[in-house]
Design an enzyme around this catalytic site. Structure first.
Site, PDB file in Angstrom:
ATOM      1  N   ASP A  87       1.082  -1.221   0.136  1.00  0.00           N
ATOM      2  CA  ASP A  87      -0.036  -0.070   0.098  1.00  0.00           C
ATOM      3  C   ASP A  87       0.768   1.198  -0.021  1.00  0.00           C
ATOM      4  OD1 ASP A  87      -1.800   1.908   0.408  1.00  0.00           O
ATOM      5  OD2 ASP A  87      -2.534   1.227   2.271  1.00  0.00           O
TER       6      ASP A  87
ATOM      7  N   ASP B 269      -2.832   2.644  -5.807  1.00  0.00           N
ATOM      8  CA  ASP B 269      -1.806   2.811  -5.019  1.00  0.00           C
ATOM      9  C   ASP B 269      -1.668   1.289  -4.151  1.00  0.00           C
ATOM     10  OD1 ASP B 269      -4.048   3.169  -3.615  1.00  0.00           O
ATOM     11  OD2 ASP B 269      -3.248   4.602  -2.404  1.00  0.00           O
ATOM     12  N   GLU B 270      -2.483   0.331  -4.786  1.00  0.00           N
ATOM     13  CA  GLU B 270      -2.325  -1.045  -3.836  1.00  0.00           C
ATOM     14  C   GLU B 270      -2.130  -2.221  -4.602  1.00  0.00           C
ATOM     15  OE1 GLU B 270      -5.382  -1.872  -0.660  1.00  0.00           O
ATOM     16  OE2 GLU B 270      -6.148   0.185  -1.569  1.00  0.00           O
TER      17      GLU B 270
END
Lengths: 448, 81
Positions: free
Chosen positions: A17, A112-113
């Site tokens: 993350d 973003d993960e």
């Protein structure tokens, strides 16, 4: 952790993350705003929402969804930075490239993960812990030293996500199967992946605040509260999750696709709302065509000012839908269906302005979406609702429309989105250009 | 404070190993030496790949764009204190 597995599902799953992603990318790009409270927003307009906040801004109480004017009140030194999705997607691509060096099993969960299954490759790199550390170092070395990520290592995706959430920023948490309750029980219900706000609130109302308390509940008691979802909730409470890391998410047919537009000034002007909808419909159609899909159901929601959108409420959110008699990937058809829904939702006041039924009459956010998909390859030539007929003896207008759309797509693929556009959406571009100048002034010179 | 510019500029770049390093640029007849390249991203304008260089010196931060089809440099945005 080079030998043995984290047991139970015999897997090594990593969840990565990126911390405060948008804000960190901006701070990486501009060293003058590092260490300062930064909010990324679509515009500097006071009513706009903060889309991402830096850790410094979060420490002041500014979070995702906070309005710019509220954020400025609680954090007077806040720097508002304009959203730059091109930059974030570019960094995302660099980040994913690094991840794919350690395993082909990478699931891009969001911008973003990502999840990685390194079960079969961890031995090659000295173990999952070493992989996690290398990823952290490479992100800093190859993309930017200000970019950090939190990583969770666990035997399944749920626990890996709990792990990455456990320590932020720049954390690295390993959760072994036998230690899972120690981590799970410290998480607030609403923060646990798969539970969500509604169930979290429902549980909170009866005083259930942790997964530990859920584990103690009887099945019948749980079922009476959340219905059929209770089996899943039981699994989550036990830290069990059987979903594999999906490597081909992009090819999966989604349930729906939508575009949302937040107005800088809430409006009840139907011409303005329809013009926004026209452009959004075109964007939707482009996405459909790019994926070789067609949709049958069009839905529209107009969120009144002062309300936030967390799940649909058909009454409050001025929601409506229309199921067409055919599948389409044409922007104008999507728009026309949206217009029909729009006219069902709104009514005219005594001077002819169209006013939304719910809320204060002014719309802050307009969402248009499509669902009920089919792959275009499997379709026969569709019959259209809007202005269909026989052309040149045998050609249907829809066929011509498809050829025109294909030509549009070729040009726009080559030169950029909306290089070629139909005349009816020109108004929206002129309006947006005027607004952009206004927004820039507000964004960059907040005193004006 | 940010300001959008979008003007063509002359740029001096050197290549160190496999990494381009922007040394300076000239905008409106003024010379801007660059002390740090903070972020390099690859994007596209239609089918044309473009590279965005986020750079800075002690006076401000700048975003430069390099178009690969005509090898032109643009100053897109500046930030100054």
């Amino acid at each position: 952790m080079t030998s043995g597995y984290l047991v139970k599902q015999n897997k090594f799953i990593l969840h990565i993350d990126m911390n405060s992603f948008f804000a960190s990318v901006e701070q990486q790009a501009n060293p003058f705003i590092r260490g300062k409270p930064v909010g990324v927003a679509h515009s500097g307009y006071e009513g706009a929402a903060i889309l991402a906040a830096s850790y410094e801004a979060k420490a002041c109480g500014v979070g995702t969804g906070t309005r710019v004017f509220e954020a400025r009140k609680i954090c007077p030194g806040l720097i508002i930075v304009p959203l730059d999705t091109t930059k974030y997607y570019a960094v995302n691509r660099q980040f994913v490239k690094i991840l794919k060096d350690y395993t082909p099993q990478v699931e891009i969960y969001s911008i973003d993960e990502a999840f990685l299954d390194v079960t079969k490759t961890e031995d090659l790199f000295g173990g999952a812990y070493n992989i996690a550390q290398r990823i952290k170092e490479r992100i800093k070395g190859e993309i930017g030293e200000y970019l950090t990520c939190s990583i969770g290592i666990a035997p399944n995706k749920l626990l890996a996500k709990v792990g990455s959430n456990f320590k932020k920023p720049d954390g690295l948490t390993i959760i072994k199967w036998e230690e899972r309750f120690k981590f799970l029980d410290q998480m607030g219900l609403e923060r646990v992946w798969g539970i969500g706000r509604r169930v979290g609130r429902k549980m909170g109302k009866i005083g259930i605040k942790s997964l530990r308390e859920i584990r103690k509940m009887e099945d019948c008691e749980l079922r009476s509260l959340v219905g059929g979802y209770y089996t899943r909730l039981r699994l989550i409470a036990n830290g069990e999750h059987f979903e594999e890391v999906k490597t081909d998410v992009s090819k999966k047919i989604p349930k729906s696709m939508q575009h949302a537009h937040t107005l800088s000034d809430a409006s009840s002007n139907s011409a303005e709302l329809l013009s926004i909808m026209r452009k959004q419909a075109e964007r939707l159609a482009r996405r459909l065509r790019r994926r070789g899909m067609k949709a049958k159901r069009v839905y529209l929601a107009m969120i009144p000012s002062g309300l936030r959108h967390y799940g649909w409420n058909t009454e409050v959110h001025n929601f409506g839908f229309l199921k067409m008699d055919h599948y389409t990937d044409d922007g104008y058809e999507v728009y026309k269906a949206g217009e029909i829904i729009f006219n069902r939702i709104v009514f005219c006041d005594n001077v002819g302005n169209k006013i939304a039924l719910n809320g204060d009459g002014k719309i802050r956010q307009l969402i248009i979406g499509v669902s009920d998909f089919l792959n275009a390859d499997n379709l026969e030539l569709p019959m259209s609702l809007f202005g269909e007929g026989v052309v040149a003896g045998f050609k249907l207008k829809s066929e011509l429309k498809e050829r025109i759309n294909r030509a549009f797509d070729k040009i726009n693929d080559k030169y950029g989105e909306f290089t070629l556009r139909t005349g009816d959406i020109l108004y929206q571009f002129v309006k947006e250009k005027e607004l952009d100048v206004e927004r820039e002034q507000m964004m960059f010179h907040p005193g004006i | 404070m940010y300001e959008k510019i979008h003007q063509k500029v002359d740029v001096q770049v050197i290549f160190l190993k496999d990494r381009p390093v922007v040394r300076s640029f000239i905008w409106k007849n003024s010379h801007y030496p660059i002390s740090s390249v903070n972020l390099i991203t690859r994007a596209s304008k239609g089918q044309m790949p473009v590279f965005l260089f986020s750079v800075s010196n002690e006076k401000g931060a700048y975003e430069l764009r390099f178009d690969t089809d005509n090898l032109a440099w643009w100053l897109e945005q500046i930030y100054y204190k």
